[in-house]
Write an enzyme that holds these catalytic residues in place. Structure first.
Site, mmCIF file in Angstrom:
data_model
loop_
_atom_site.group_PDB
_atom_site.id
_atom_site.type_symbol
_atom_site.label_atom_id
_atom_site.label_comp_id
_atom_site.label_asym_id
_atom_site.label_seq_id
_atom_site.Cartn_x
_atom_site.Cartn_y
_atom_site.Cartn_z
ATOM 1 N N CYS A 135 0.843 -1.192 0.000
ATOM 2 C CA CYS A 135 0.000 0.000 0.000
ATOM 3 C C CYS A 135 0.887 1.254 0.000
ATOM 4 O O CYS A 135 1.694 1.448 0.913
ATOM 5 C CB CYS A 135 -0.910 -0.014 1.217
ATOM 6 S SG CYS A 135 -2.218 1.200 1.130
ATOM 7 N N CYS A 352 4.311 7.657 -40.010
ATOM 8 C CA CYS A 352 5.604 7.175 -40.511
ATOM 9 C C CYS A 352 6.508 8.348 -40.885
ATOM 10 O O CYS A 352 7.709 8.343 -40.597
ATOM 11 C CB CYS A 352 5.380 6.265 -41.717
ATOM 12 S SG CYS A 352 6.888 5.420 -42.249
ATOM 13 N N CYS A 382 8.342 -1.288 -37.438
ATOM 14 C CA CYS A 382 8.153 -0.753 -36.076
ATOM 15 C C CYS A 382 6.736 -0.953 -35.556
ATOM 16 O O CYS A 382 6.476 -0.815 -34.369
ATOM 17 C CB CYS A 382 8.525 0.717 -36.030
ATOM 18 S SG CYS A 382 7.375 1.791 -36.910
ATOM 19 N N CYS A 389 -3.548 3.019 -37.275
ATOM 20 C CA CYS A 389 -4.569 2.800 -38.314
ATOM 21 C C CYS A 389 -5.941 2.547 -37.681
ATOM 22 O O CYS A 389 -6.088 1.657 -36.854
ATOM 23 C CB CYS A 389 -4.181 1.611 -39.179
ATOM 24 S SG CYS A 389 -5.428 1.218 -40.428
#
Lengths: 429, 79
Positions: A135, A352, A382, A389
């Site tokens: 904790c 890119c 990479c 996308c």
């Protein structure tokens, strides 16, 4: 239907789904309702000298429309007397004898304190103990929780004290607020831990209100650091579980914790070495009944895989988790854009061009249609384009057979050392 | 010039020397890249040094040397 039961260092449970020590396991009422919903075990909210909590305790980080991507709390351990908790544990165990009840414990780092609480808690019939050395807030300022867990020798000593009197399995819960969690894990094992659980919450400040300039959360305008959990911490937790699972000096069962919200998360943690898992934030967000979907999903997955028992998952991905220096430098993947699925948003090109290796060209095909095309010889694989996308199936990362023998960084260094007659650089581990 | 073309130029330089019978005898790596020393067993042949700048060429030259060696003992994973 597969067998979902597990045995974690001698603690038997009808399934791998345990509630973590946290607000959902504060009372017998809650734990019994959780067992009715389908949870196989519960780690009771940490017992110790009862605390006084603040008002305003939780905060969440919402990200791009997703509620509770991360969760922050400044609540401490139980604020109820030990005897009240023990009575409810006894009643719950009596009603659910086949479910696992583990008592989370936290006291000052003194031998007599540990002996006293272990004896009193085991007397009501718990199935195991979990030592809360993780904790990060409130209790740490008093020398307990993460303050203990950040000192390997103190972890070992306290585990030893517990094992001197414990008759049930002892799980040591580890803090992630440390450079190398395996160091503490090994010391827990040296102290006699039967298992480890990880991770506890990560030091955090959920945010600052840019209008009032108060911290989030705040208590009358004052804030303090809390513990971060929820889906955002899962990759951190999974990495730490994996590091412990592959460390030969650890070698005890692992109860995996950290952002687990779905049955798929459970599978990942078990593949990476967890014998069972614990959940908190997802229950705080969605309630106990999320376990129904987790059980169904896990059952279907195991059936699809032709596995008779969930235990067949444990650790199967651990051998696939290695050191950077042992990865094959000659392995090559490249991005390929599927024109049928591409929506020409150009996000891959931008990513890119601005952040990677400038190998996605914006072209026009023979029909006059704008297309995006990867120059594979310049692509370093990479994954960034496929990550950004938004269209499913528009970009595939494809492995190429280079015809070249695998060679790791460490092997490369050996080659150079052999040529030069001395080591050129330190081995990467 | 694309990254691949830069690499390809350096790779051709390496491969040409190897085809001529040169062997790699030393690879010195520093902030500027890898200086690779080649020698030829033939009489009157001086050592040749290439400064390789691209990552792929630096990988290629060591892959060639690595592939030409007998399999090494497995490297123990350090954990």
């Amino acid at each position: 239907m597969a067998d979902l039961s597990i045995d974690l260092a001698g603690i038997k449970s009808p399934n791998p789904f345990w509630l973590a020590s946290a607000p959902p396991t504060n009372t017998g009422y809650q734990v019994q309702r959780a067992f009715e919903a389908g949870w196989g075990g519960a780690v009771w909210k940490t017992l110790g000298e009862p605390v006084i909590n603040t008002s305003s305790r939780f905060a969440a980080v919402h990200f791009n429309g997703q509620r509770v991507a991360g969760f922050n709390n400044i609540e401490l351990i139980t604020d109820r007397p030990l005897e009240v908790n023990l009575k409810e544990i006894y009643e719950t165990k009596k009603r659910f004898p086949n479910h696992a009840i583990i008592a989370s414990l936290m006291v000052e780092p003194k031998q007599e304190k540990w002996h006293e609480i272990v004896k009193r808690v085991e007397a009501v019939g718990v199935d195991g103990l979990e030592l809360n050395f993780g904790c990060p807030h409130g209790m740490a300022e008093r020398g307990m929780g993460a303050a203990s867990g950040q000192q390997p020798d103190l972890v070992q000593a306290q585990t030893t004290w517990v094992k001197e009197v414990a008759t049930t399995p002892v799980i040591v819960k580890l803090t992630p607020n440390i450079t190398d969690i395996t160091v503490v894990a090994r010391h827990a094992v040296k102290g006699g831990a039967d298992a480890i659980s990880l991770i506890n919450t990560i030091n955090s400040l959920a945010g600052v209100d840019i209008h009032s300039w108060n911290t989030i959360p705040n208590v009358g305008g004052q804030g303090a650091h809390g513990g971060y959990c929820g889906p955002a911490v899962k990759p951190i937790a999974l990495s730490m579980v994996a590091e412990c699972a592959r460390d030969r000096g650890v070698g005890v069962p692992i109860s995996g914790i950290g952002g687990i919200s779905t049955w798929q998360d459970v599978v990942e943690f078990m593949l990476m070495g967890s014998t069972g898992i614990q959940v908190c934030t997802a229950v705080m967000h969605h309630g106990f009944r999320i376990v129904e979907e987790m059980i169904d999903g896990l059952n279907n997955y195991l059936d699809d895989k032709g596995l008779a028992s969930v235990t067949e998952l444990i650790g199967k991905s651990v051998p696939k988790y290695s050191n950077w220096g042992d990865l094959d430098l000659n392995y090559k993947v490249v991005a390929r854009i599927n024109e049928d699925n591409c929506i020409n948003c150009n996000k891959c090109h931008i990513a890119c061009e601005d952040a990677s290796h400038q190998c996605i060209d914006m072209l026009t095909n023979s029909d006059g249609k704008a297309i995006l095309q990867v120059r594979e010889e310049d692509c370093v694989g990479c994954n960034l384009c496929s990550i950004v996308c938004p269209a499913d199936g528009a970009i595939d990362m494809v492995a190429l057979d280079s015809g070249v023998a695998p060679m790791t960084w460490n092997q490369r260094n050996q080659v150079i050392s052999g040529l030069n007659g001395s080591y050129s650089e330190a081995e990467v581990v | 010039m694309s990254a691949f073309e830069e690499f390809d130029q350096e790779r051709r330089a390496i491969d040409t020397l190897l085809e001529q019978g040169y062997q790699v005898i030393r690879i010195a790596e520093d902030l500027d890249g890898a200086r690779v020393t080649f020698t030829h067993g033939g009489p009157g042949q001086s050592p040749v040094e290439l400064l390789l700048l691209t990552a792929d060429a630096r990988k290629h030259v060591t892959t060639v040397v690595f592939a030409g060696r007998k399999p090494a003992a497995p490297i123990e994973t350090v954990i």
